[in-house]
Design a protein around this motif. Structure first.
Motif, PDB file in Angstrom:
ATOM      1  N   MET A 107       0.831  -1.182   0.000  1.00 41.73           N
ATOM      2  CA  MET A 107       0.000   0.000   0.000  1.00 41.73           C
ATOM      3  C   MET A 107       0.876   1.247   0.000  1.00 41.73           C
ATOM      4  O   MET A 107       1.706   1.421   0.882  1.00 41.73           O
ATOM      5  N   LYS A 108       0.665   2.073  -0.977  1.00 39.17           N
ATOM      6  CA  LYS A 108       1.368   3.349  -1.016  1.00 39.17           C
ATOM      7  C   LYS A 108       0.596   4.360  -0.198  1.00 39.17           C
ATOM      8  O   LYS A 108      -0.632   4.350  -0.174  1.00 39.17           O
ATOM      9  N   LYS A 109       1.316   5.241   0.466  1.00 36.65           N
ATOM     10  CA  LYS A 109       0.668   6.283   1.246  1.00 36.65           C
ATOM     11  C   LYS A 109      -0.103   7.219   0.325  1.00 36.65           C
ATOM     12  O   LYS A 109       0.380   7.590  -0.735  1.00 36.65           O
ATOM     13  N   ASN A 110      -1.325   7.571   0.740  1.00 34.24           N
ATOM     14  CA  ASN A 110      -2.097   8.511  -0.048  1.00 34.24           C
ATOM     15  C   ASN A 110      -2.730   9.599   0.828  1.00 34.24           C
ATOM     16  O   ASN A 110      -3.621  10.297   0.393  1.00 34.24           O
ATOM     17  N   MET A 111      -2.244   9.724   2.066  1.00 33.25           N
ATOM     18  CA  MET A 111      -2.763  10.738   2.983  1.00 33.25           C
ATOM     19  C   MET A 111      -1.617  11.616   3.485  1.00 33.25           C
ATOM     20  O   MET A 111      -0.584  11.108   3.926  1.00 33.25           O
ATOM     21  N   GLY A 112      -1.834  12.908   3.435  1.00 33.09           N
ATOM     22  CA  GLY A 112      -0.848  13.856   3.921  1.00 33.09           C
ATOM     23  C   GLY A 112      -0.967  14.094   5.418  1.00 33.09           C
ATOM     24  O   GLY A 112      -1.896  13.623   6.077  1.00 33.09           O
ATOM     25  N   THR A 113      -0.048  14.845   5.954  1.00 30.95           N
ATOM     26  CA  THR A 113       0.005  15.115   7.389  1.00 30.95           C
ATOM     27  C   THR A 113      -1.218  15.879   7.878  1.00 30.95           C
ATOM     28  O   THR A 113      -1.779  15.545   8.927  1.00 30.95           O
ATOM     29  N   ILE A 114      -1.641  16.878   7.136  1.00 31.32           N
ATOM     30  CA  ILE A 114      -2.800  17.666   7.551  1.00 31.32           C
ATOM     31  C   ILE A 114      -4.053  16.803   7.537  1.00 31.32           C
ATOM     32  O   ILE A 114      -4.868  16.859   8.468  1.00 31.32           O
ATOM     33  N   ASP A 115      -4.216  15.992   6.518  1.00 27.20           N
ATOM     34  CA  ASP A 115      -5.361  15.091   6.421  1.00 27.20           C
ATOM     35  C   ASP A 115      -5.381  14.123   7.602  1.00 27.20           C
ATOM     36  O   ASP A 115      -6.424  13.881   8.212  1.00 27.20           O
ATOM     37  N   ARG A 116      -4.233  13.570   7.932  1.00 28.84           N
ATOM     38  CA  ARG A 116      -4.138  12.642   9.062  1.00 28.84           C
ATOM     39  C   ARG A 116      -4.486  13.337  10.369  1.00 28.84           C
ATOM     40  O   ARG A 116      -5.203  12.776  11.211  1.00 28.84           O
ATOM     41  N   ALA A 117      -3.999  14.554  10.566  1.00 21.98           N
ATOM     42  CA  ALA A 117      -4.279  15.295  11.794  1.00 21.98           C
ATOM     43  C   ALA A 117      -5.768  15.613  11.926  1.00 21.98           C
ATOM     44  O   ALA A 117      -6.349  15.467  13.011  1.00 21.98           O
ATOM     45  N   ILE A 118      -6.385  16.013  10.826  1.00 25.85           N
ATOM     46  CA  ILE A 118      -7.818  16.319  10.852  1.00 25.85           C
ATOM     47  C   ILE A 118      -8.617  15.070  11.208  1.00 25.85           C
ATOM     48  O   ILE A 118      -9.548  15.119  12.022  1.00 25.85           O
ATOM     49  N   ARG A 119      -8.249  13.943  10.639  1.00 24.35           N
ATOM     50  CA  ARG A 119      -8.957  12.694  10.949  1.00 24.35           C
ATOM     51  C   ARG A 119      -8.800  12.313  12.418  1.00 24.35           C
ATOM     52  O   ARG A 119      -9.755  11.838  13.036  1.00 24.35           O
ATOM     53  N   LEU A 120      -7.620  12.506  12.970  1.00 24.60           N
ATOM     54  CA  LEU A 120      -7.413  12.184  14.383  1.00 24.60           C
ATOM     55  C   LEU A 120      -8.221  13.113  15.282  1.00 24.60           C
ATOM     56  O   LEU A 120      -8.782  12.675  16.300  1.00 24.60           O
ATOM     57  N   ILE A 121      -8.309  14.378  14.923  1.00 31.09           N
ATOM     58  CA  ILE A 121      -9.100  15.328  15.710  1.00 31.09           C
ATOM     59  C   ILE A 121     -10.589  14.972  15.637  1.00 31.09           C
ATOM     60  O   ILE A 121     -11.279  14.955  16.661  1.00 31.09           O
ATOM     61  N   VAL A 122     -11.076  14.654  14.441  1.00 30.03           N
ATOM     62  CA  VAL A 122     -12.480  14.273  14.286  1.00 30.03           C
ATOM     63  C   VAL A 122     -12.765  12.989  15.070  1.00 30.03           C
ATOM     64  O   VAL A 122     -13.805  12.875  15.735  1.00 30.03           O
ATOM     65  N   ALA A 123     -11.843  12.037  15.035  1.00 23.54           N
ATOM     66  CA  ALA A 123     -12.015  10.797  15.785  1.00 23.54           C
ATOM     67  C   ALA A 123     -12.089  11.082  17.280  1.00 23.54           C
ATOM     68  O   ALA A 123     -12.935  10.523  17.991  1.00 23.54           O
ATOM     69  N   VAL A 171      -8.869   6.582  12.880  1.00 20.31           N
ATOM     70  CA  VAL A 171      -7.588   6.383  13.580  1.00 20.31           C
ATOM     71  C   VAL A 171      -6.708   5.406  12.816  1.00 20.31           C
ATOM     72  O   VAL A 171      -5.513   5.659  12.607  1.00 20.31           O
ATOM     73  N   ILE A 172      -7.282   4.293  12.381  1.00 20.95           N
ATOM     74  CA  ILE A 172      -6.491   3.291  11.661  1.00 20.95           C
ATOM     75  C   ILE A 172      -5.943   3.861  10.355  1.00 20.95           C
ATOM     76  O   ILE A 172      -4.755   3.704  10.055  1.00 20.95           O
ATOM     77  N   THR A 173      -6.799   4.537   9.585  1.00 17.03           N
ATOM     78  CA  THR A 173      -6.326   5.088   8.313  1.00 17.03           C
ATOM     79  C   THR A 173      -5.278   6.176   8.539  1.00 17.03           C
ATOM     80  O   THR A 173      -4.360   6.328   7.736  1.00 17.03           O
ATOM     81  N   SER A 174      -5.399   6.914   9.628  1.00 16.21           N
ATOM     82  CA  SER A 174      -4.398   7.936   9.937  1.00 16.21           C
ATOM     83  C   SER A 174      -3.059   7.319  10.307  1.00 16.21           C
ATOM     84  O   SER A 174      -2.008   7.823   9.921  1.00 16.21           O
ATOM     85  N   LEU A 175      -3.099   6.243  11.060  1.00 12.73           N
ATOM     86  CA  LEU A 175      -1.854   5.604  11.490  1.00 12.73           C
ATOM     87  C   LEU A 175      -1.102   4.962  10.329  1.00 12.73           C
ATOM     88  O   LEU A 175       0.133   4.973  10.308  1.00 12.73           O
ATOM     89  N   VAL A 176      -1.829   4.399   9.362  1.00 12.46           N
ATOM     90  CA  VAL A 176      -1.153   3.753   8.232  1.00 12.46           C
ATOM     91  C   VAL A 176      -1.002   4.683   7.036  1.00 12.46           C
ATOM     92  O   VAL A 176      -0.402   4.299   6.026  1.00 12.46           O
ATOM     93  N   SER A 177      -1.556   5.890   7.122  1.00  8.76           N
ATOM     94  CA  SER A 177      -1.469   6.896   6.051  1.00  8.76           C
ATOM     95  C   SER A 177      -2.052   6.409   4.729  1.00  8.76           C
ATOM     96  O   SER A 177      -1.580   6.770   3.656  1.00  8.76           O
ATOM     97  N   TYR A 178      -3.051   5.574   4.812  1.00  5.27           N
ATOM     98  CA  TYR A 178      -3.662   5.027   3.606  1.00  5.27           C
ATOM     99  C   TYR A 178      -5.175   4.978   3.781  1.00  5.27           C
ATOM    100  O   TYR A 178      -5.679   4.450   4.771  1.00  5.27           O
ATOM    101  N   CYS A 179      -5.884   5.525   2.812  1.00  7.91           N
ATOM    102  CA  CYS A 179      -7.343   5.502   2.809  1.00  7.91           C
ATOM    103  C   CYS A 179      -7.813   4.743   1.572  1.00  7.91           C
ATOM    104  O   CYS A 179      -7.573   5.187   0.451  1.00  7.91           O
ATOM    105  N   PRO A 180      -8.481   3.597   1.759  1.00  9.74           N
ATOM    106  CA  PRO A 180      -8.958   2.833   0.606  1.00  9.74           C
ATOM    107  C   PRO A 180      -9.933   3.620  -0.266  1.00  9.74           C
ATOM    108  O   PRO A 180      -9.919   3.473  -1.490  1.00  9.74           O
ATOM    109  N   LEU A 181     -10.759   4.460   0.335  1.00  7.65           N
ATOM    110  CA  LEU A 181     -11.695   5.264  -0.448  1.00  7.65           C
ATOM    111  C   LEU A 181     -10.947   6.242  -1.344  1.00  7.65           C
ATOM    112  O   LEU A 181     -11.328   6.453  -2.496  1.00  7.65           O
TER     113      LEU A 181
END
Length: 70
Positions: A1-17, A45-55
């Motif tokens: 799996m290649k990373k497809n999520m940036g740092t800001i995206d990951r941070a926003i997801r963690l805050i929303v979680a 949280v899981i998608t943020s930790l692995v930096s990959y979103c299947p969607l």
């Protein structure tokens, strides 16, 4: 799996979680909606930790920026 999520995206997801979990445990959201919010929080949280979103992969979105050195 290649990373497809940036740092800001990951941070926003963690805050929303964190907000979703806080809403559930404070009793503001309960029942079926509460369980759904916990599942969404877990997925975020899981998608943020692995930096990959299947969607993102299905739609072709990529929010990470790789600096390529030539």
């Amino acid at each position: 799996m290649k990373k497809n999520m940036g740092t800001i995206d990951r941070a926003i997801r963690l805050i929303v979680a964190a907000v979703l979990v806080l809403l559930y445990f404070s009793g503001i959201v309960s029942g079926t909606l509460g369980v759904i919010s916990l599942v969404v929080a877990l997925v975020f949280v899981i998608t943020s930790l692995v930096s990959y979103c299947p969607l993102y992969a299905l739609v072709g979105i990529k929010t990470c920026h790789h600096n390529t050195v030539k």
